[in-house]
Enzyme design. Sequence first.
Site, mmCIF file in Angstrom:
data_model
loop_
_atom_site.group_PDB
_atom_site.id
_atom_site.type_symbol
_atom_site.label_atom_id
_atom_site.label_comp_id
_atom_site.label_asym_id
_atom_site.label_seq_id
_atom_site.Cartn_x
_atom_site.Cartn_y
_atom_site.Cartn_z
ATOM 1 C CB ILE A 192 -0.946 0.015 1.217
ATOM 2 C CG1 ILE A 192 -1.901 -1.175 1.177
ATOM 3 C CG2 ILE A 192 -1.739 1.324 1.270
ATOM 4 C CD1 ILE A 192 -2.796 -1.284 2.405
ATOM 5 N N GLY B 115 7.418 4.374 3.824
ATOM 6 C CA GLY B 115 7.820 5.618 4.457
ATOM 7 C C GLY B 115 8.978 5.416 5.390
ATOM 8 N N GLY B 116 9.195 6.419 6.249
ATOM 9 C CA GLY B 116 10.330 6.390 7.142
ATOM 10 C C GLY B 116 10.260 5.287 8.174
ATOM 11 C CG MET B 117 7.374 5.237 10.976
ATOM 12 S SD MET B 117 5.753 5.301 11.771
ATOM 13 C CE MET B 117 5.725 7.026 12.302
ATOM 14 N N GLY B 118 8.681 2.253 7.697
ATOM 15 C CA GLY B 118 8.692 0.932 7.078
ATOM 16 C C GLY B 118 7.707 0.885 5.932
ATOM 17 C CB VAL C 14 1.434 0.316 5.031
ATOM 18 C CG1 VAL C 14 0.044 -0.136 5.491
ATOM 19 C CG2 VAL C 14 2.031 1.289 6.034
ATOM 20 C CG ASP D 133 4.766 12.369 11.643
ATOM 21 O OD1 ASP D 133 5.029 13.509 11.206
ATOM 22 O OD2 ASP D 133 4.983 11.328 10.999
#
Length: 557
Positions: A72, A75-78, A80, A189
């Site tokens: 999907i 981003g910076g976190m991982g 999705v 955020d």
Amino acid sequence: MHGAQGLPKGVAAGYDVDVEQTSPTIIDTCPSCGGSIDVSGELPFAQIFCPHCSQGMRARKMFNNFELVELIGEGGMGSVFKAYDHSLERMVALKVLRREMSAKEEEKAKLEQEARITASVNHPHVVRVYSFGEANGQFYLAMELVEKGSLDDLMSIQTRVPEAQVLEIGIQIAQGLEAAVEKGLIHRDVKPGNILFADSHTTKIVDFGLARVLEEEAEARGEIWGTPYYIAPERLNYEPEDFRSDIYSLGGTLFHAIAGRPPFEAESASMVALKQIKSQPVSLEAFVPDVASETAFVINRMLEKNPADRYASYGELIEHLEFARAKVMEHAGRPATQKKREVVKIETKRTKLYGMLISIAALLVILSVAAYLVLQSKTESAMALRESLESSWASDPFVTGMRALEAGKYDKAQELLQKAVAETSPRTEQGVWARLNYALALTLAGKREEGIAQMKKITQRGLFSDDSEQHALANTFLYTADFGSRTGVINLEALNNYPQEDVAAMLLFFAGVSDWAHGHKEEANELFNYFLAAPIPSNVASWETYQKIARRLLSAS
């Protein structure tokens, strides 16, 4: 506008960074030849080819009981993924975090604690967290699947989002943030990319708690985590933050959506420049002169440099946002001269569906009389009457366009319905009907891409009216246009969660036309048969036209 270019070096840009570390050995099995493949170095769901038989496959599709179905976003976190939960037999959004985020036990403990708190927040405007865990050395969160895009997506399409819609988004997200504060959570955020659409008029905030871990990680490197446009000034100065920092970020988001640009844009990419511009007062009116004074007041106050000058509670903020939205809606119903700007008058009562076709029956009767007179006499008066009627008929491109559709003259229909689109406002019921059928004519004429483009214009504009009495019809238009613009296979199962009663049954028809246009004839025929079996709404004059088209396409397959 929404990219990471030009961000200050001290601000995390939101992209993954490769980290050298020991990874667990992960073995996948080729579904074709059964051979074992070491996929330890592959990203989840990566496209790979079996070294034994060269069969293409997806690496690392399983995360415990979750099967990855589709990527999907990243981003910076991982990353999705849309995933299927085999335990509870439902689709979820699975956020798989970067491996380095869960490499340390203390970091993993923090993630688990934040996930537990977030899971305790049960609010219609907060994306639910169902569960969390770890697989193959990566932490994951299983969340509510929200698939209608983000505010960031909408802003990239529309540039400036309608003021009333932005205020409604602000109200809903503020309500969600308030519910989280009651559990001791602040978001850290808030930005357009973290505001998701559950449907055309319901938004939800996502990623609570995760920003805290990233923030601490960035601070250890002497950086600031977050998006510069929306970061509160106190964050730049490493000062304590609370819910008012989220209010600032939400204000920056609403400002950006209304103005088409963020409240601050630094010419320099330095942290010094960011601090300097964020010390200046904000004025929404400077960039949007026609904005309602009530809207400008609320957003400007949300963006005050000093937290003490912002709203002291979400309750007060929500009350002011609701007041501003009421004023915008009130102004929208006044003549444009009073506001010295163009406004779209919001209908206060639901008109009859397809009102512009009410005249069809009367015109048919008149034409029948005219034909009888011509047959009875070749007099000049009869000829004049026929010419007059033909002229009157030709002056209504929508009516003639629908007649051409019914007759299977799709090229002529698209020409006439294009005129109808040009003659009606896109923010009215009649305007949407015109564009919907123009897109239909293009598709049936073999111009699939052009038809899809017209369908997308309907979805991009959103609801044609904010009147609660017209929400059902307005949403039906959006659902219909959404399925009419798809390129993949659409079957009955895909429509299970959508209304199919009364006028909404036309969703079956337009989904069927989409399948037919893309060569999925078996699925199209099934949808057409269900559509033809649906009760005919008494207030949609074009239903017979759609039925004739469906029967024609069925007989041709």
